[in-house]
Write a protein that holds these residues in place. Structure first.
Motif, mmCIF file in Angstrom:
data_model
loop_
_atom_site.group_PDB
_atom_site.id
_atom_site.type_symbol
_atom_site.label_atom_id
_atom_site.label_comp_id
_atom_site.label_asym_id
_atom_site.label_seq_id
_atom_site.Cartn_x
_atom_site.Cartn_y
_atom_site.Cartn_z
ATOM 1 N N UNK A 12 0.861 -1.186 0.000
ATOM 2 C CA UNK A 12 0.000 0.000 0.000
ATOM 3 C C UNK A 12 0.900 1.239 0.000
ATOM 4 N N UNK A 13 1.121 1.795 -1.166
ATOM 5 C CA UNK A 13 1.949 2.997 -1.269
ATOM 6 C C UNK A 13 1.185 4.176 -0.673
ATOM 7 N N UNK A 14 1.876 5.260 -0.341
ATOM 8 C CA UNK A 14 1.162 6.443 0.148
ATOM 9 C C UNK A 14 0.083 6.927 -0.824
ATOM 10 N N UNK A 15 0.325 6.828 -2.120
ATOM 11 C CA UNK A 15 -0.681 7.251 -3.103
ATOM 12 C C UNK A 15 -1.910 6.341 -3.053
ATOM 13 N N UNK A 16 -1.701 5.041 -2.930
ATOM 14 C CA UNK A 16 -2.826 4.099 -2.832
ATOM 15 C C UNK A 16 -3.589 4.333 -1.526
ATOM 16 N N UNK A 17 -2.853 4.611 -0.456
ATOM 17 C CA UNK A 17 -3.512 4.877 0.827
ATOM 18 C C UNK A 17 -4.368 6.139 0.732
ATOM 19 N N UNK A 50 1.220 2.086 7.850
ATOM 20 C CA UNK A 50 2.644 2.389 7.948
ATOM 21 C C UNK A 50 3.178 2.659 6.552
ATOM 22 N N UNK A 51 3.529 3.921 6.285
ATOM 23 C CA UNK A 51 4.087 4.274 4.977
ATOM 24 C C UNK A 51 5.449 3.613 4.775
ATOM 25 N N UNK A 52 6.214 3.488 5.867
ATOM 26 C CA UNK A 52 7.542 2.884 5.779
ATOM 27 C C UNK A 52 7.460 1.425 5.336
ATOM 28 N N UNK A 55 2.187 -0.861 4.543
ATOM 29 C CA UNK A 55 1.291 -1.871 5.092
ATOM 30 C C UNK A 55 0.082 -1.217 5.749
ATOM 31 N N UNK A 56 -1.087 -1.780 5.484
ATOM 32 C CA UNK A 56 -2.326 -1.317 6.082
ATOM 33 C C UNK A 56 -2.941 -2.472 6.854
ATOM 34 N N UNK A 57 -3.278 -2.215 8.131
ATOM 35 C CA UNK A 57 -3.921 -3.218 8.968
ATOM 36 C C UNK A 57 -5.330 -2.715 9.281
ATOM 37 N N UNK A 58 -6.330 -3.523 8.943
ATOM 38 C CA UNK A 58 -7.730 -3.197 9.215
ATOM 39 C C UNK A 58 -8.308 -4.232 10.169
ATOM 40 N N UNK A 74 -14.839 -9.398 4.301
ATOM 41 C CA UNK A 74 -14.826 -9.688 2.862
ATOM 42 C C UNK A 74 -14.966 -8.401 2.056
ATOM 43 N N UNK A 75 -15.853 -7.518 2.494
ATOM 44 C CA UNK A 75 -16.049 -6.250 1.786
ATOM 45 C C UNK A 75 -14.797 -5.372 1.880
ATOM 46 N N UNK A 76 -14.184 -5.308 3.056
ATOM 47 C CA UNK A 76 -12.950 -4.532 3.209
ATOM 48 C C UNK A 76 -11.862 -5.079 2.294
ATOM 49 N N UNK A 77 -11.734 -6.390 2.260
ATOM 50 C CA UNK A 77 -10.730 -7.032 1.416
ATOM 51 C C UNK A 77 -10.967 -6.682 -0.055
ATOM 52 N N UNK A 78 -12.223 -6.744 -0.482
ATOM 53 C CA UNK A 78 -12.584 -6.414 -1.863
ATOM 54 C C UNK A 78 -12.244 -4.957 -2.192
ATOM 55 N N UNK A 79 -12.587 -4.043 -1.310
ATOM 56 C CA UNK A 79 -12.341 -2.624 -1.557
ATOM 57 C C UNK A 79 -10.845 -2.315 -1.631
ATOM 58 N N UNK A 80 -10.065 -2.878 -0.735
ATOM 59 C CA UNK A 80 -8.610 -2.635 -0.760
ATOM 60 C C UNK A 80 -8.006 -3.211 -2.020
ATOM 61 N N UNK A 81 -8.400 -4.413 -2.381
ATOM 62 C CA UNK A 81 -7.849 -5.023 -3.596
ATOM 63 C C UNK A 81 -8.224 -4.231 -4.848
ATOM 64 N N UNK A 82 -9.422 -3.675 -4.903
ATOM 65 C CA UNK A 82 -9.819 -2.834 -6.036
ATOM 66 C C UNK A 82 -8.913 -1.610 -6.123
#
Length: 86
Positions: A12-17, A50-52, A55-58, A74-82
């Motif tokens: 998860x890059x800062x731009x993706x975040x 964590x930008x370093x 990594x994103x933990x939900x 499942x919905x969170x996983x789908x949204x992050x992957x999109x």
């Protein structure tokens, strides 16, 4: 209800975040900063970015009785992957 098992997303890059935060806010989920908690319609989710590590933990902490934790995860996983594929 106990918190669900945290979901960890890598790459998860800062731009993706930033894109994920925009999507959450436009959907009415108040999300700002690298860590926090938000609640919408009885679903409470915590995030830690964590930008370093890129990594994103939900973690889903609460759901209303008519929504399962598994459905929320499942919905969170789908949204992050999109967002990662965009």
């Amino acid at each position: 209800m106990a918190a669900s098992t945290p979901q960890v997303f890598s790459g998860i890059t800062p731009a993706k975040y930033a894109t994920l935060m925009e999507k959450a806010n436009s959907a009415g989920v108040p999300m700002s900063g690298n860590t926090g908690r938000a609640t919408k319609m009885g679903v409470e989710v915590e995030w830690n970015y964590s930008a370093e590590k890129q990594e994103l933990v939900l973690t889903c902490h609460r759901t209303p009785f008519f929504v399962s934790v598994q459905d929320v995860n499942a919905k969170l996983h789908e949204l992050v992957n999109q967002a990662l594929q965009a």
